[in-house]
Design an enzyme around this catalytic site. Structure first.
Site, PDB file in Angstrom:
ATOM      1  N   CYS A   1      -0.185  -4.061  -3.480  1.00 23.73           N
ATOM      2  CA  CYS A   1       0.781  -2.969  -3.611  1.00 23.73           C
ATOM      3  C   CYS A   1       2.243  -3.387  -3.489  1.00 23.73           C
ATOM      4  O   CYS A   1       3.075  -2.891  -4.275  1.00 23.73           O
ATOM      5  CB  CYS A   1       0.453  -1.841  -2.637  1.00 23.73           C
ATOM      6  SG  CYS A   1      -0.191  -2.329  -1.047  1.00 23.73           S
TER       7      CYS A   1
ATOM      8  N   ARG B   1      -7.657 -13.347   1.863  1.00 13.56           N
ATOM      9  CA  ARG B   1      -7.679 -12.851   3.241  1.00 13.56           C
ATOM     10  C   ARG B   1      -8.434 -13.839   4.115  1.00 13.56           C
ATOM     11  O   ARG B   1      -9.498 -14.316   3.734  1.00 13.56           O
ATOM     12  CB  ARG B   1      -8.328 -11.464   3.308  1.00 13.56           C
ATOM     13  CG  ARG B   1      -7.562 -10.416   2.522  1.00 13.56           C
ATOM     14  CD  ARG B   1      -8.193  -9.042   2.587  1.00 13.56           C
ATOM     15  NE  ARG B   1      -7.491  -8.108   1.713  1.00 13.56           N
ATOM     16  CZ  ARG B   1      -7.854  -6.841   1.528  1.00 13.56           C
ATOM     17  NH1 ARG B   1      -8.915  -6.357   2.161  1.00 13.56           N
ATOM     18  NH2 ARG B   1      -7.158  -6.049   0.709  1.00 13.56           N
TER      19      ARG B   1
ATOM     20  N   GLN C   1      -9.040  -7.691  -6.679  1.00 14.28           N
ATOM     21  CA  GLN C   1      -9.031  -6.267  -6.336  1.00 14.28           C
ATOM     22  C   GLN C   1      -8.624  -5.467  -7.563  1.00 14.28           C
ATOM     23  O   GLN C   1      -7.581  -5.733  -8.157  1.00 14.28           O
ATOM     24  CB  GLN C   1      -8.042  -6.022  -5.202  1.00 14.28           C
ATOM     25  CG  GLN C   1      -8.070  -4.614  -4.643  1.00 14.28           C
ATOM     26  CD  GLN C   1      -9.154  -4.402  -3.609  1.00 14.28           C
ATOM     27  OE1 GLN C   1      -9.796  -5.345  -3.178  1.00 14.28           O
ATOM     28  NE2 GLN C   1      -9.373  -3.167  -3.218  1.00 14.28           N
TER      29      GLN C   1
ATOM     30  N   ASP D   1      -7.015  -2.868  -8.317  1.00 10.99           N
ATOM     31  CA  ASP D   1      -6.066  -1.902  -7.787  1.00 10.99           C
ATOM     32  C   ASP D   1      -5.434  -1.067  -8.891  1.00 10.99           C
ATOM     33  O   ASP D   1      -5.350  -1.490 -10.037  1.00 10.99           O
ATOM     34  CB  ASP D   1      -4.926  -2.630  -7.067  1.00 10.99           C
ATOM     35  CG  ASP D   1      -5.173  -2.742  -5.573  1.00 10.99           C
ATOM     36  OD1 ASP D   1      -5.832  -1.844  -5.024  1.00 10.99           O
ATOM     37  OD2 ASP D   1      -4.715  -3.721  -4.970  1.00 10.99           O
TER      38      ASP D   1
ATOM     39  N   HIS E   1      -1.893   1.817  -8.805  1.00  8.64           N
ATOM     40  CA  HIS E   1      -0.961   2.629  -8.035  1.00  8.64           C
ATOM     41  C   HIS E   1      -0.366   3.659  -8.986  1.00  8.64           C
ATOM     42  O   HIS E   1       0.136   3.319 -10.050  1.00  8.64           O
ATOM     43  CB  HIS E   1       0.119   1.759  -7.393  1.00  8.64           C
ATOM     44  CG  HIS E   1      -0.454   0.753  -6.446  1.00  8.64           C
ATOM     45  ND1 HIS E   1      -0.704  -0.554  -6.809  1.00  8.64           N
ATOM     46  CD2 HIS E   1      -0.877   0.884  -5.168  1.00  8.64           C
ATOM     47  CE1 HIS E   1      -1.247  -1.187  -5.789  1.00  8.64           C
ATOM     48  NE2 HIS E   1      -1.365  -0.346  -4.786  1.00  8.64           N
TER      49      HIS E   1
ATOM     50  N   LYS F   1      -7.197  10.423   2.555  1.00  4.63           N
ATOM     51  CA  LYS F   1      -7.860   9.641   1.512  1.00  4.63           C
ATOM     52  C   LYS F   1      -9.231  10.217   1.195  1.00  4.63           C
ATOM     53  O   LYS F   1      -9.820  10.962   1.978  1.00  4.63           O
ATOM     54  CB  LYS F   1      -8.015   8.180   1.948  1.00  4.63           C
ATOM     55  CG  LYS F   1      -8.873   7.999   3.201  1.00  4.63           C
ATOM     56  CD  LYS F   1      -9.092   6.530   3.526  1.00  4.63           C
ATOM     57  CE  LYS F   1      -9.988   6.373   4.752  1.00  4.63           C
ATOM     58  NZ  LYS F   1     -10.401   4.973   4.978  1.00  4.63           N
TER      59      LYS F   1
ATOM     60  N   HIS G   1      -2.673   5.124  -3.910  1.00  6.13           N
ATOM     61  CA  HIS G   1      -3.401   3.864  -4.022  1.00  6.13           C
ATOM     62  C   HIS G   1      -4.835   4.218  -4.408  1.00  6.13           C
ATOM     63  O   HIS G   1      -5.447   5.083  -3.792  1.00  6.13           O
ATOM     64  CB  HIS G   1      -3.459   3.122  -2.680  1.00  6.13           C
ATOM     65  CG  HIS G   1      -2.135   2.814  -2.073  1.00  6.13           C
ATOM     66  ND1 HIS G   1      -1.630   1.537  -2.011  1.00  6.13           N
ATOM     67  CD2 HIS G   1      -1.218   3.602  -1.468  1.00  6.13           C
ATOM     68  CE1 HIS G   1      -0.467   1.553  -1.403  1.00  6.13           C
ATOM     69  NE2 HIS G   1      -0.190   2.796  -1.060  1.00  6.13           N
TER      70      HIS G   1
END
Length: 636
Positions: free
Chosen positions: A330, A359, A377, A379, A381, A461, A507
């Site tokens: 992000c 990670r 990922q 992702d 946004h 969420k 997100h």
């Protein structure tokens, strides 16, 4: 005196009554099935006294609470057995967990899986003896005396707050430090099975001693246990690590622990998966972006990751400055968003990224593709106006559900998590955000479970949990509203009033980690991918060497049709070739011999449906192609 039952009705019981008395007063069948109770929402033993006005509910093994009591009691019986089989064993902790229980021990000598049978036999003797579980409260000094030879229990006791009530449970000669509750006696354990052993650091800290963890499970009946063990065996056969090796998809190496190496066939599956992902996202109005893997420390400080997540990040120095390898996408995406000035007319903006993140995971938790140190990922946004939140979330829900159905995940459980105790933003902002998410769920016509107080500190969420063919659930997709990032990065747009305002940031991810999702798919399909995902969609098998030219020409024709095809021209028998490709779970085998060449035919065998018969070359290509193309995507 009167107690209150779950339906709100009073029940008269004598003074000095216990929870068991309540069950007996209601009826003998309930008393026989009872294993615990709740008194004013506290789970307690059946021997617990009730008082005037208490709200009392009887717990049986048909409930989750009852299963937890059964499994916790089974853990105590396991600890009793372990200390009998290996005198001098030090006991640590033994909780109930999802689908079972475990207990951590420090054994006087190493044990093996073979010892599980000895423990199981000893547990069975305790069960047959029906030893009562007896609870008593003790002082701190008394507890330290009872467990003076148990260093792990002493450590737990010493950390208890001064005002804590300390209780111990005893059955037979085994005493354990425990809050409870437990079954009335060991004979109430209907079906129990020890499963495996593993190493576990005391309290999960690598600086502490390594203990031996023994896993087991317990169920209300032998039938339930047998069904669970059957599912476990299915899971063992479908283990993605095992199938990954057998199907030549990926591997792991000591030179890169926790970093998966994808082989050529594995990349074919990944690329097909991503091609479908891109098609769906294009149709849903997303633009794909790409951000760097390494970014300056200042960015991670601004985003809050440096403060809250740095223990899970990797770092490097470039030109005497600190940089970090991104654990999330992000902040980089926000920098792209900030390169332009935005008007309210620009929204919604949907920016998607297949971002490679890293990670730092402890070596003890690494697990195939399910827990790795680097992953992609999926992702996205979404930047939108407050009034657009509900519509955008509806779009996310529809995209998620459409993609999951493509993979055969028909059972999807949704949770709406609301404001946690520690959060940022105004009450009005949270109320509007939670209302928008709930409204989107209602519009989608999907049932959901409320998960109060479990939202992120920056916004509520929706989490999506998929259920695979073995009944296991996996949380993959999520849709989160974020008030923090727009504030931290001072995101702005010019509104209709010509004033500057903060956009709302959503997100969302659909598949989550691509690597983890691939592991889920491997186990869900048992390695037998649908043809559009399969690493090899068709293999052409010549019966004899003289048929090789025809087979190669057919394979080339399949390749020109954008199909993943190979020729098996090994000097092996037809039976061996067919068996090998069945084990490799290739969707189609195209067999050619004298008869096929003379008539310009192809014999087609399907992994899923067996022999399909003979087809012309054109018909065979059409058949394989129809099942091997990407799923249809509908623009939204």
């Amino acid at each position: 005196m009167n107690v209150i039952l779950p339906d709100g009705s009073p029940l008269s019981v004598p003074e000095g009554a216990t929870a068991l008395t309540v069950a007996e007063t209601i009826g003998p069948r309930l008393a026989k099935a009872a294993v615990a109770a709740t008194i004013d929402d506290h789970l307690v033993d059946l021997s617990t006294p009730v008082r005037e006005g208490n709200q009392v509910s009887i717990v049986t093994l048909k409930s989750e609470a009852g299963l937890e009591v059964l499994r916790h009691s089974s853990a105590h019986v396991l600890a009793e057995a372990a200390t009998h089989v290996y005198p001098g064993t030090k006991v640590a902790i033994g909780p109930a967990i999802k689908d079972g229980f475990y207990y951590d021990f420090e054994f006087p000598e190493p044990i093996s899986e073979d010892d599980l049978t000895r423990f199981q036999d000893e547990m069975q003797r305790s069960i047959e003896a029906a030893r009562p579980f007896r609870r008593r409260e003790v002082s701190r000094a008394e507890a330290l005396e009872i467990f003076s030879d148990e260093p792990y229990k002493v450590e737990l006791i010493e950390e208890l707050p001064e005002e804590a009530v300390i209780s111990v449970y005893q059955h037979g000669d085994f005493v354990d430090l425990c809050r409870g509750p437990h079954l009335p006696d060991t004979g109430r354990i209907p079906a129990v099975k020890l499963l495996s052993t593993a190493g576990a650091y005391w309290r999960g800290d690598a600086a502490n001693p390594m203990l031996t963890r023994v896993y087991g499970t317990a169920f209300p009946s032998q039938k339930d246990l047998d069904a669970y063990l059957e599912r476990l065996e299915m899971a063992r056969q479908r283990d993605h690590r095992k199938l990954g090796r057998e199907l030549d998809l990926f591997s792991f190496h000591d030179e890169g622990p926790g970093f998966p190496f994808f082989h050529a066939k594995g990349m074919r599956v990944v690329n097909a998966l991503l091609e479908y992902w891109r098609a769906e996202h294009r149709a849903a109005g997303y633009e794909e972006i790409k951000t760097p893997i390494i970014l300056d420390r200042a960015l991670w400080e601004q985003s809050g990751h440096w403060e809250h997540y740095k223990d899970n990040m990797y770092f490097t120095r470039i030109d005497e400055a600190d940089f970090a390898v991104k654990p999330m996408n992000c902040p980089g995406g926000i920098l792209i968003h900030k390169t332009d000035q935005h008007s309210y007319r620009d929204f919604p903006l949907r920016m998607a990224e297949l971002g490679l993140v890293h990670r730092h995971e402890l070596s003890g938790v690494l697990h195939g593709l399910f827990r790795v140190r680097t992953f992609t990922q999926d992702d996205a946004h979404i930047y939108c106006l407050p009034g657009q939140i509900e519509d955008e979330v509806v779009g996310v829900i529809e995209l998620v559900m459409r993609m999951y159905r493509t993979f055969g995940f028909e059972k999807v459980h949704l949770e709406l998590s609301t404001r946690p105790p520690k959060s940022i933003g105004t009450d009005e902002m949270w109320a509007a955000a939670e209302q928008a998410l709930a409204g989107a769920l209602e519009r989608s016509g999907l049932g959901y479970q409320l998960n109060p107080g479990d939202g992120a500190f920056y916004g509520p969420k929706i989490d999506f949990h998929i259920e695979d063919v073995m009944g296991r659930t996996w949380q993959c997709a999520t849709c989160q509203l974020d008030f923090a990032m727009p504030e931290r990065f001072e995101l702005e747009y010019v509104g209709e009033d010509n004033q500057r305002h903060r956009p709302v940031m959503i997100h969302r991810t659909v598949l989550g980690s691509i690597e983890r999702f691939l592991g889920i798919l491997i186990e869900h399909y048992g390695g037998a991918f649908p043809a559009w995902l399969a690493p090899v969609q068709a293999v052409v098998i010549p019966v004899a060497d003289r048929h090789n030219p025809y087979a190669r020409a057919l394979a080339a024709e399949l390749t020109r049709a954008d199909l993943r095809a190979e020729v098996d021209d090994r000097t092996e028998s037809m039976g061996r070739k067919i068996r090998d490709h069945e084990l490799e779970k290739v969707p189609f085998m195209l067999i050619v011999g004298d008869r096929e060449i003379e008539a310009d035919l192809v014999s087609v065998r399907s992994h899923a449906r067996g022999d399909l018969g003979s087809f012309s070359r054109g018909e065979a290509l059409e058949l394989v192609g129809a099942e091997s193309t990407l799923p249809a995507v509908t623009a939204t």
